[in-house]
Design an enzyme around this catalytic site. Structure first.
Site, PDB file in Angstrom:
ATOM      1  N   TYR A  12       0.767  -1.142   0.055  1.00 35.88           N
ATOM      2  CA  TYR A  12       0.065  -0.232  -0.026  1.00 35.88           C
ATOM      3  C   TYR A  12       0.758   1.354  -0.017  1.00 35.88           C
ATOM      4  O   TYR A  12       0.152   2.428  -0.037  1.00 35.88           O
ATOM      5  CB  TYR A  12      -1.095   0.039   1.424  1.00 35.88           C
ATOM      6  CG  TYR A  12      -2.241  -0.725   1.035  1.00 35.88           C
ATOM      7  CD1 TYR A  12      -2.343  -2.018   0.569  1.00 35.88           C
ATOM      8  CD2 TYR A  12      -3.275  -0.253   1.550  1.00 35.88           C
ATOM      9  CE1 TYR A  12      -3.186  -2.921   0.419  1.00 35.88           C
ATOM     10  CE2 TYR A  12      -4.362  -1.063   1.518  1.00 35.88           C
ATOM     11  CZ  TYR A  12      -4.331  -2.402   0.981  1.00 35.88           C
ATOM     12  OH  TYR A  12      -5.439  -3.001   0.921  1.00 35.88           O
TER      13      TYR A  12
ATOM     14  N   ASP B 187      -3.700 -17.359   5.725  1.00 34.02           N
ATOM     15  CA  ASP B 187      -4.688 -18.030   4.978  1.00 34.02           C
ATOM     16  C   ASP B 187      -5.547 -18.765   5.961  1.00 34.02           C
ATOM     17  O   ASP B 187      -6.801 -19.018   6.437  1.00 34.02           O
ATOM     18  CB  ASP B 187      -4.302 -18.997   3.894  1.00 34.02           C
ATOM     19  CG  ASP B 187      -3.070 -19.541   4.031  1.00 34.02           C
ATOM     20  OD1 ASP B 187      -1.969 -19.060   3.488  1.00 34.02           O
ATOM     21  OD2 ASP B 187      -2.877 -20.300   4.962  1.00 34.02           O
TER      22      ASP B 187
END
Ligand code: NAP
Length: 398
Positions: free
Chosen positions: A147, A263
């Site tokens: 980002y 995950d």
């Protein structure tokens, strides 16, 4: 006489009973949720003998209309000089200019923690069988990772040069028709984030801090984040926190520090939410995780957020949803996200009593089945009310 909030030499905040607090109304439904939020915040403050002097600062469409700029420098300066502020949602201008006003504000003020508490209020619709087990606080790194904005467009001269450079210097083969992005994760950025999470956990007597990362694949960024996180715990919190492998999952009265790969984390927060308490994670993981968790406890209409620099004390508290332009001006949407962000702001400035009142009154309103449209469509036997009527119902229960 109203005063600015200031920082003390020790890094605390000096807050009078009449602080001046800047606000950005926000675009779209900002015109609905800001007045509703303000009404509740004012009423909660007054109950404890305090008064807020609100100072409007411009950003987004209103700023563009009035000044020709999306984010005037004077807005950033005022927020910085008043230490804290609150903002409604802002439109991200499409095609040029600032990529995202929200990202720009975070970077300009170095607000390195995106703080997102996730908890369930009885009665709120949830896809979980046991939403009451959800009580987590996410510390998402806010300034680096993918980002950070270091991206080169596919086909550009710069992207080709970088691809060539990486081939010549490191022997890396990257398809020549690739777009490129850089993922910086630093010792500084990681350690200060985990430090803030541990400090929060210790002060609020939370059980654990879980480092969420994807270090099995991205070893020198995500894996390093995990490593540096454990180092902060060992070096700076030796008496107050302990890594799971050093205590065999028996931390005693210390905060347990553990880690999980991103995950599997997404599975476990759904199937075993009670095993998660404070979460510290990198920027992209944190973005996904915050919204996924918000969905478990009523969705973005009620999920609060704050962007904080715990060294300077600066904080901007904000609605986590967008501007929902199709509902703008209809007095319809849920003000819960901005309101709970306001309660977080109160906590940040030491007004825990008023913050607790707001949370209790909001919970009581929902428990009485008085809700806005977003909850009404998922609940039976409710009274569906407008944004302003919902805020009034909360004030009545303060
Ligand atoms: P959005 O404005 O968050 O709206 C998406 C949907 O979320 C709405 O259609 C509505 O769902 C629900 N929603 C949003 N606010 C709600 C509220 N207060 N109460 C109840 N439900 C609410 O997302 P978007 O349409 O993708 O983005 C619109 C604009 O907002 C864009 O310009 C985007 O860049 C900007 N944005 C700003 C921020 C920010 O300032 N922090 C964050 C995200 C997006 P239903 O229609 O199903 O009821």
């Amino acid at each position: 006489m109203a005063d600015r909030i200031t920082m003390t030499a020790e890094g605390g905040l000096t807050v009078s009973d009449e602080p001046i607090i800047p606000f950005i109304e926000g675009d779209g439904t900002g015109v609905d949720i800001w007045p509703a939020t303000r009404m509740v915040l004012d009423a909660a403050a007054v109950r404890h003998g305090r008064r807020i002097e609100w100072l409007e600062v411009l950003a987004g469409e209103k700023a563009y209309r009035e000044t020709g700029e999306w984010l005037p420098q004077s807005t950033v300066d005022t927020l910085a000089s008043h230490v804290i502020g609150i903002k409604g949602p802002l439109t991200t201008p499409v095609g040029g200019g600032i990529r995202s006003l929200n990202v720009a504000l975070r970077q300009m003020m170095d607000l390195y923690v995106c703080l997102r508490p996730v908890r369930w209020f009885p009665g709120v619709p949830s896809p979980l069988r046991h939403p009451e087990r959800v009580d987590m606080v996410i510390f998402r790194e806010n300034t680096e990772d993918v980002y950070a904005g270091f991206e080169l467009e596919q086909g550009s001269r710069e992207a080709s040069r970088l691809i060539e450079y990486l081939h010549d210097s490191f022997g890396w083969s990257i398809r020549p028709d690739s777009g490129m992005g850089i993922k910086p994760v630093s010792v500084t950025g990681s350690k200060r984030l985990v430090r803030a999470a541990l400090d929060y956990a210790v002060k609020r007597k939370r059980r654990s801090v879980t480092l969420v990362h994807k270090g099995n694949i991205m070893k020198y960024t995500e894996g390093a984040f995990r490593h540096w996180g454990y180092r902060v715990a060992a070096e700076e919190f030796p008496e107050r926190a302990v890594a799971w492998e050093d205590c065999g999952d028996q931390p005693g009265d210390r905060v347990l520090v553990k880690d999980v790969i991103a995950d599997i984390c997404f599975q476990q927060v759904l199937t075993r939410p009670d095993e998660f308490d404070v979460i510290a994670t990198t920027n992209l993981n944190g973005d996904y995780l915050s919204d996924a968790l918000a969905a478990q406890v009523g969705g973005i209409g009620i999920a609060p957020g704050g962007n904080v620099n715990y060294v300077t004390g600066h904080g901007i508290f904000e609605a986590t949803h967008g501007t929902a332009p199709r509902y703008a001006g209809q007095d319809k949407v849920n003000p819960g996200s901005l309101l709970l962000s306001g309660a977080m702001m109160f906590e940040h400035i030491g007004w825990q009593d008023a913050a607790d009142d707001i949370v209790r009154a909001l919970a009581a309103t929902i428990a009485d089945r008085v809700v806005t449209y977003d909850f009404a469509r998922q609940m039976d036997g409710v009274r569906k009310v407008s944004t302003s009527a919902f805020a009034q119902a909360i004030v009545d229960r303060l």
